[in-house]
Enzyme design. Sequence first.
Site, PDB file in Angstrom:
ATOM      1  N   SER A 195       4.061  -1.827  10.366  1.00  0.00           N
ATOM      2  CA  SER A 195       5.160  -1.834  10.170  1.00  0.00           C
ATOM      3  C   SER A 195       5.357  -3.094  10.078  1.00  0.00           C
ATOM      4  O   SER A 195       6.600  -3.906  10.940  1.00  0.00           O
ATOM      5  CB  SER A 195       5.571  -1.945  11.779  1.00  0.00           C
ATOM      6  OG  SER A 195       5.674  -0.572  12.645  1.00  0.00           O
ATOM      7  N   GLU A 237      -4.953  -5.253  10.486  1.00  0.00           N
ATOM      8  CA  GLU A 237      -4.286  -3.685  11.121  1.00  0.00           C
ATOM      9  C   GLU A 237      -4.261  -2.448  12.372  1.00  0.00           C
ATOM     10  O   GLU A 237      -5.375  -2.390  12.455  1.00  0.00           O
ATOM     11  CB  GLU A 237      -4.106  -2.670   9.525  1.00  0.00           C
ATOM     12  CG  GLU A 237      -3.566  -3.352   7.912  1.00  0.00           C
ATOM     13  CD  GLU A 237      -3.358  -1.977   7.507  1.00  0.00           C
ATOM     14  OE1 GLU A 237      -2.159  -2.210   6.280  1.00  0.00           O
ATOM     15  OE2 GLU A 237      -3.710  -1.251   6.878  1.00  0.00           O
ATOM     16  N   HIS A 271      -9.273   1.635   4.713  1.00  0.00           N
ATOM     17  CA  HIS A 271      -7.726   1.281   5.656  1.00  0.00           C
ATOM     18  C   HIS A 271      -8.245   2.748   7.023  1.00  0.00           C
ATOM     19  O   HIS A 271      -9.108   3.703   5.913  1.00  0.00           O
ATOM     20  CB  HIS A 271      -7.188   2.101   4.640  1.00  0.00           C
ATOM     21  CG  HIS A 271      -6.024   1.995   5.196  1.00  0.00           C
ATOM     22  ND1 HIS A 271      -4.890   2.898   6.432  1.00  0.00           N
ATOM     23  CD2 HIS A 271      -4.666   1.109   5.060  1.00  0.00           C
ATOM     24  CE1 HIS A 271      -4.212   2.938   6.762  1.00  0.00           C
ATOM     25  NE2 HIS A 271      -3.454   1.394   5.219  1.00  0.00           N
ATOM     26  N   GLY A 288       2.631   2.263  10.610  1.00  0.00           N
ATOM     27  CA  GLY A 288       3.708   3.439  10.350  1.00  0.00           C
ATOM     28  C   GLY A 288       4.590   3.837  11.425  1.00  0.00           C
ATOM     29  O   GLY A 288       5.258   5.195  12.009  1.00  0.00           O
ATOM     30  N   ASN A 334       0.705  -0.676   0.174  1.00  0.00           N
ATOM     31  CA  ASN A 334      -0.031   0.243  -0.561  1.00  0.00           C
ATOM     32  C   ASN A 334       0.686   1.481   0.111  1.00  0.00           C
ATOM     33  O   ASN A 334       1.825   1.644   0.846  1.00  0.00           O
ATOM     34  CB  ASN A 334      -1.104   0.189   0.931  1.00  0.00           C
ATOM     35  CG  ASN A 334      -1.924   1.012   1.277  1.00  0.00           C
ATOM     36  OD1 ASN A 334      -1.713   2.309   0.290  1.00  0.00           O
ATOM     37  ND2 ASN A 334      -2.215   1.352   2.535  1.00  0.00           N
ATOM     38  N   GLU A 355      -6.665   5.380   7.523  1.00  0.00           N
ATOM     39  CA  GLU A 355      -6.499   6.680   7.847  1.00  0.00           C
ATOM     40  C   GLU A 355      -7.868   6.788   6.538  1.00  0.00           C
ATOM     41  O   GLU A 355      -8.206   8.593   7.357  1.00  0.00           O
ATOM     42  CB  GLU A 355      -5.082   6.035   6.820  1.00  0.00           C
ATOM     43  CG  GLU A 355      -4.185   6.175   7.809  1.00  0.00           C
ATOM     44  CD  GLU A 355      -2.751   5.484   6.946  1.00  0.00           C
ATOM     45  OE1 GLU A 355      -2.741   5.172   5.970  1.00  0.00           O
ATOM     46  OE2 GLU A 355      -1.819   5.223   7.412  1.00  0.00           O
ATOM     47  N   LYS A 381      -0.188   4.009  -0.340  1.00  0.00           N
ATOM     48  CA  LYS A 381      -0.457   5.469  -0.025  1.00  0.00           C
ATOM     49  C   LYS A 381       0.127   6.586  -0.657  1.00  0.00           C
ATOM     50  O   LYS A 381      -0.418   6.741  -1.683  1.00  0.00           O
ATOM     51  CB  LYS A 381      -0.393   5.495   1.635  1.00  0.00           C
ATOM     52  CG  LYS A 381       0.038   4.200   3.102  1.00  0.00           C
ATOM     53  CD  LYS A 381       0.006   4.196   3.914  1.00  0.00           C
ATOM     54  CE  LYS A 381       0.406   3.411   4.704  1.00  0.00           C
ATOM     55  NZ  LYS A 381       0.299   3.067   6.179  1.00  0.00           N
TER      56      LYS A 381
HETATM   57  P1  13P Z   1       3.440   0.489   7.386  1.00  0.00           P
HETATM   58  O1  13P Z   1       3.899  -0.694   7.076  1.00  0.00           O
HETATM   59  O2  13P Z   1       3.816   1.745   6.891  1.00  0.00           O
HETATM   60  O3  13P Z   1       3.390   0.844   9.143  1.00  0.00           O
HETATM   61  O4  13P Z   1       1.435   0.657   7.220  1.00  0.00           O
HETATM   62  C1  13P Z   1       1.137  -0.347   7.328  1.00  0.00           C
HETATM   63  C2  13P Z   1      -0.009   0.140   6.642  1.00  0.00           C
HETATM   64  O5  13P Z   1      -1.219   0.563   6.892  1.00  0.00           O
HETATM   65  C3  13P Z   1      -0.908  -0.763   5.148  1.00  0.00           C
HETATM   66  O6  13P Z   1      -2.344  -0.562   5.331  1.00  0.00           O
END
Ligand code: 13P
Length: 249
Positions: A212, A167, A95, A173, A9, A97, A11
């Site tokens: 992560s 997640e 997601h 992150g 992903n 976010e 982003k």
């Molecule tokens: P990270 O791997 O940067 O923690 O992000 C995970 C994520 O949100 C994947 O959709």
Amino acid sequence: MREIIIAGNWKLNGTIPETESLLKGLLDGNSQNDKVTVLVCPPYTSLHYAHKLLEGSHIKLGAQDMSAHEKGAYTGEISADMLLTVGARYVILGHSERRQYHAETDELVNAKAKLALAKGLRPIICVGELLEQRERNQTEEVVGTQVAGTLSGFTAEMVQQSVIAYEPVWAIGTGKTATPEMAQEVHKFIRERVAAVDSNAAQTLPILYGGSVKPGNAAGLLEQPDIDGALVGGASLKAADFIGIINAV
Ligand code: 13P
């Protein structure tokens, strides 16, 4: 044996030049593993270009979101048909976010997932608890509600076409990964919840872990019986790291 999926992903990353260099890195590197479905999800503006670069390769293409509407007066939205015409076959939905910054609800994610499935896009439906919810021992309640809400009205066939990603929001992150045992416990719980829709479909449903994931912690997570792959954020932006995760399978 369930399908194993390693999905990147990207982003809000991936201009055309960045897309070109990252995908060339994946195509030129050792990113093919017969045991794994490899998927990248660049931003909308890079999908068409990514599709051209990836044509004929083992790497599949997905989007990071889509509209719950088919077409019409919805400025700024991107439809399922638009995604299909630029070569996307998967779409990440719900997601954290999107839930956090765009107020997406389980109901909206459910509507998007149903439309995606009707159009022939495979949804990757994201669920996960916040840190304070975990600290209050509400993980199962929160994730259970998200699974029931986002899969509401699904038939067995719809579950079979779907992917779920767990997640934990506190692990995204932050460098804090759930331990393999913590993640396994929630993945097993999710599979049990999905079994309420259809037990056979729950057995074949890929449930990905995200938060992560790095080359160094991927193997420990992936060896858990109910973890069927990873949804990778930060580490999917470096070809060597993403390849490291693919080959940890
Ligand atoms: P990270 O791997 O940067 O923690 O992000 C995970 C994520 O949100 C994947 O959709």
